[in-house]
Design a protein around this motif. Sequence first.
Motif, PDB file in Angstrom:
ATOM      1  N   TRP A   1       0.847  -1.190   0.000  1.00 33.71           N
ATOM      2  CA  TRP A   1       0.000   0.000   0.000  1.00 33.71           C
ATOM      3  C   TRP A   1       0.885   1.243   0.000  1.00 33.71           C
ATOM      4  N   GLU A   2       0.738   2.068  -1.034  1.00 32.62           N
ATOM      5  CA  GLU A   2       1.576   3.249  -1.175  1.00 32.62           C
ATOM      6  C   GLU A   2       0.908   4.481  -0.574  1.00 32.62           C
ATOM      7  N   GLU A   3       1.724   5.441  -0.173  1.00 34.20           N
ATOM      8  CA  GLU A   3       1.197   6.651   0.454  1.00 34.20           C
ATOM      9  C   GLU A   3       0.226   7.391  -0.462  1.00 34.20           C
ATOM     10  N   ARG A   4       0.498   7.351  -1.767  1.00 36.04           N
ATOM     11  CA  ARG A   4      -0.356   8.075  -2.714  1.00 36.04           C
ATOM     12  C   ARG A   4      -1.741   7.441  -2.843  1.00 36.04           C
ATOM     13  N   PHE A   5      -1.915   6.236  -2.324  1.00 35.78           N
ATOM     14  CA  PHE A   5      -3.228   5.597  -2.358  1.00 35.78           C
ATOM     15  C   PHE A   5      -4.156   6.177  -1.288  1.00 35.78           C
ATOM     16  N   HIS A   6      -3.567   6.830  -0.289  1.00 33.23           N
ATOM     17  CA  HIS A   6      -4.326   7.390   0.836  1.00 33.23           C
ATOM     18  C   HIS A   6      -5.098   6.269   1.565  1.00 33.23           C
ATOM     19  N   GLY A   7      -6.358   6.486   1.922  1.00 33.59           N
ATOM     20  CA  GLY A   7      -7.097   5.461   2.648  1.00 33.59           C
ATOM     21  C   GLY A   7      -6.753   5.403   4.122  1.00 33.59           C
ATOM     22  N   GLU A   8      -6.187   6.492   4.664  1.00 33.25           N
ATOM     23  CA  GLU A   8      -5.827   6.495   6.084  1.00 33.25           C
ATOM     24  C   GLU A   8      -7.079   6.376   6.960  1.00 33.25           C
ATOM     25  N   THR A   9      -6.910   5.763   8.110  1.00 28.11           N
ATOM     26  CA  THR A   9      -7.976   5.754   9.113  1.00 28.11           C
ATOM     27  C   THR A   9      -7.810   6.998   9.967  1.00 28.11           C
ATOM     28  N   THR A  10      -8.780   7.887   9.894  1.00 31.68           N
ATOM     29  CA  THR A  10      -8.685   9.169  10.591  1.00 31.68           C
ATOM     30  C   THR A  10      -9.532   9.138  11.853  1.00 31.68           C
ATOM     31  N   PHE A  11      -8.921   9.495  12.953  1.00 33.92           N
ATOM     32  CA  PHE A  11      -9.600   9.511  14.248  1.00 33.92           C
ATOM     33  C   PHE A  11      -9.942  10.948  14.621  1.00 33.92           C
ATOM     34  N   TYR A  12     -11.181  11.133  15.052  1.00 30.67           N
ATOM     35  CA  TYR A  12     -11.684  12.461  15.390  1.00 30.67           C
ATOM     36  C   TYR A  12     -11.967  12.550  16.887  1.00 30.67           C
ATOM     37  N   GLU A  13     -12.059  13.779  17.364  1.00 28.29           N
ATOM     38  CA  GLU A  13     -12.504  14.016  18.730  1.00 28.29           C
ATOM     39  C   GLU A  13     -13.410  15.241  18.753  1.00 28.29           C
TER      40      GLU A  13
ATOM     41  N   VAL B   1     -18.862  19.607  17.418  1.00 31.26           N
ATOM     42  CA  VAL B   1     -17.851  19.864  16.398  1.00 31.26           C
ATOM     43  C   VAL B   1     -16.761  18.796  16.492  1.00 31.26           C
ATOM     44  N   MET B   2     -16.521  18.092  15.380  1.00 30.47           N
ATOM     45  CA  MET B   2     -15.533  17.023  15.355  1.00 30.47           C
ATOM     46  C   MET B   2     -14.303  17.471  14.568  1.00 30.47           C
ATOM     47  N   GLU B   3     -13.127  17.257  15.128  1.00 29.81           N
ATOM     48  CA  GLU B   3     -11.874  17.597  14.467  1.00 29.81           C
ATOM     49  C   GLU B   3     -10.956  16.381  14.485  1.00 29.81           C
ATOM     50  N   PRO B   4     -10.223  16.147  13.390  1.00 29.23           N
ATOM     51  CA  PRO B   4      -9.285  15.020  13.379  1.00 29.23           C
ATOM     52  C   PRO B   4      -8.059  15.319  14.235  1.00 29.23           C
ATOM     53  N   PHE B   5      -7.562  14.294  14.934  1.00 29.76           N
ATOM     54  CA  PHE B   5      -6.334  14.511  15.705  1.00 29.76           C
ATOM     55  C   PHE B   5      -5.226  13.551  15.321  1.00 29.76           C
ATOM     56  N   VAL B   6      -5.544  12.485  14.560  1.00 30.08           N
ATOM     57  CA  VAL B   6      -4.485  11.627  14.046  1.00 30.08           C
ATOM     58  C   VAL B   6      -5.048  10.784  12.899  1.00 30.08           C
ATOM     59  N   ALA B   7      -4.204  10.527  11.893  1.00 27.30           N
ATOM     60  CA  ALA B   7      -4.576   9.649  10.780  1.00 27.30           C
ATOM     61  C   ALA B   7      -3.521   8.554  10.679  1.00 27.30           C
ATOM     62  N   VAL B   8      -3.970   7.303  10.647  1.00 26.98           N
ATOM     63  CA  VAL B   8      -3.061   6.155  10.592  1.00 26.98           C
ATOM     64  C   VAL B   8      -3.038   5.609   9.173  1.00 26.98           C
ATOM     65  N   ARG B   9      -1.847   5.498   8.611  1.00 27.28           N
ATOM     66  CA  ARG B   9      -1.683   5.010   7.241  1.00 27.28           C
ATOM     67  C   ARG B   9      -1.715   3.485   7.207  1.00 27.28           C
ATOM     68  N   PRO B  10      -2.466   2.899   6.270  1.00 22.79           N
ATOM     69  CA  PRO B  10      -2.488   1.438   6.157  1.00 22.79           C
ATOM     70  C   PRO B  10      -1.111   0.871   5.831  1.00 22.79           C
ATOM     71  N   ARG B  11      -0.807  -0.243   6.437  1.00 22.92           N
ATOM     72  CA  ARG B  11       0.421  -0.973   6.171  1.00 22.92           C
ATOM     73  C   ARG B  11       0.155  -2.448   6.428  1.00 22.92           C
ATOM     74  N   PHE B  12       0.665  -3.302   5.570  1.00 18.54           N
ATOM     75  CA  PHE B  12       0.367  -4.733   5.657  1.00 18.54           C
ATOM     76  C   PHE B  12       0.689  -5.272   7.055  1.00 18.54           C
ATOM     77  N   GLY B  13      -0.331  -5.819   7.715  1.00 15.85           N
ATOM     78  CA  GLY B  13      -0.154  -6.389   9.046  1.00 15.85           C
ATOM     79  C   GLY B  13      -0.172  -5.393  10.182  1.00 15.85           C
ATOM     80  N   ARG B  14      -0.305  -4.114   9.880  1.00 18.04           N
ATOM     81  CA  ARG B  14      -0.328  -3.104  10.948  1.00 18.04           C
ATOM     82  C   ARG B  14      -1.557  -3.283  11.821  1.00 18.04           C
ATOM     83  N   VAL B  15      -1.351  -3.126  13.117  1.00 21.44           N
ATOM     84  CA  VAL B  15      -2.433  -3.268  14.094  1.00 21.44           C
ATOM     85  C   VAL B  15      -2.651  -1.931  14.785  1.00 21.44           C
ATOM     86  N   VAL B  16      -3.900  -1.515  14.918  1.00 26.20           N
ATOM     87  CA  VAL B  16      -4.240  -0.287  15.642  1.00 26.20           C
ATOM     88  C   VAL B  16      -5.233  -0.642  16.724  1.00 26.20           C
TER      89      VAL B  16
END
Length: 231
Positions: free
Chosen positions: A187-199, A216-231
């Motif tokens: 999965w390449e960075e240019r594919f995007h698809g990050e999981t974005t967490f809001y608060e 009002v919801m604002e994002p505070f972190v976005a996690v980039r997909p990576r093979f086998g990555r666990v969140v």
Amino acid sequence: RVAVISDARSFVIASPLMGSNRNQITLVFNFQQRVSGSSETDSNFNPEFFPLLPRSNIGDIDIKSHVTRTYTSSSGKKIAVLDGLFKDADLDALLKFIISNGTYELDTSVFSTDNVPWISGYYVGSFVRSSVWALSERVTKYFVGEDFYPIDVTCNLLRALDHPLIHTDSEPSQREYTLLIYLNRDWEERFHGETTFYESVGDDGDDDDDEDDDGVMEPFVAVRPRFGRVV
């Protein structure tokens, strides 16, 4: 309409472009000549059981050594990112099992919480007997310090142009955790698809009594997909 394609392995069957916001649904069958004497069913096929190693064969794993990032929201909610926890061969087997044995559903009703139309569900009873849960359970206990039990096991299949909604996985009164495992290779960075967490950062000014209105919801972190990555 029915379309029959000879030697379908020579073609890529996909829609190059759609000018509609409706989902296009196509049922695809691949078939080959039956070999004389072969059984119509695979005696080793059991969709109720997850593949990979049994729980007893996991061995000792240093969870801390796999933690690559940790984040904390302003309200104290914590997110941890782990890499290299699962072996590639086990992830490949897991992905193959999910694709082969999933039950795909289209749910764009008002009751859908995240607007992800294709979800694959699996039996919790078989999931807890797999190494996938054995590792996940250790991760949860490492961060939480208590034993938890899964109540839902699904696989989200996000597609190009899908638009998931901001949502919560539990009610404020419930003490639950969500664990994600990314299963996309290369999965390449240019594919995007990050999981974005809001608060929630404040009141949106509405006077309605909607219990699902988090203000009002604002994002505070976005996690980039990576093979086998666990969140």
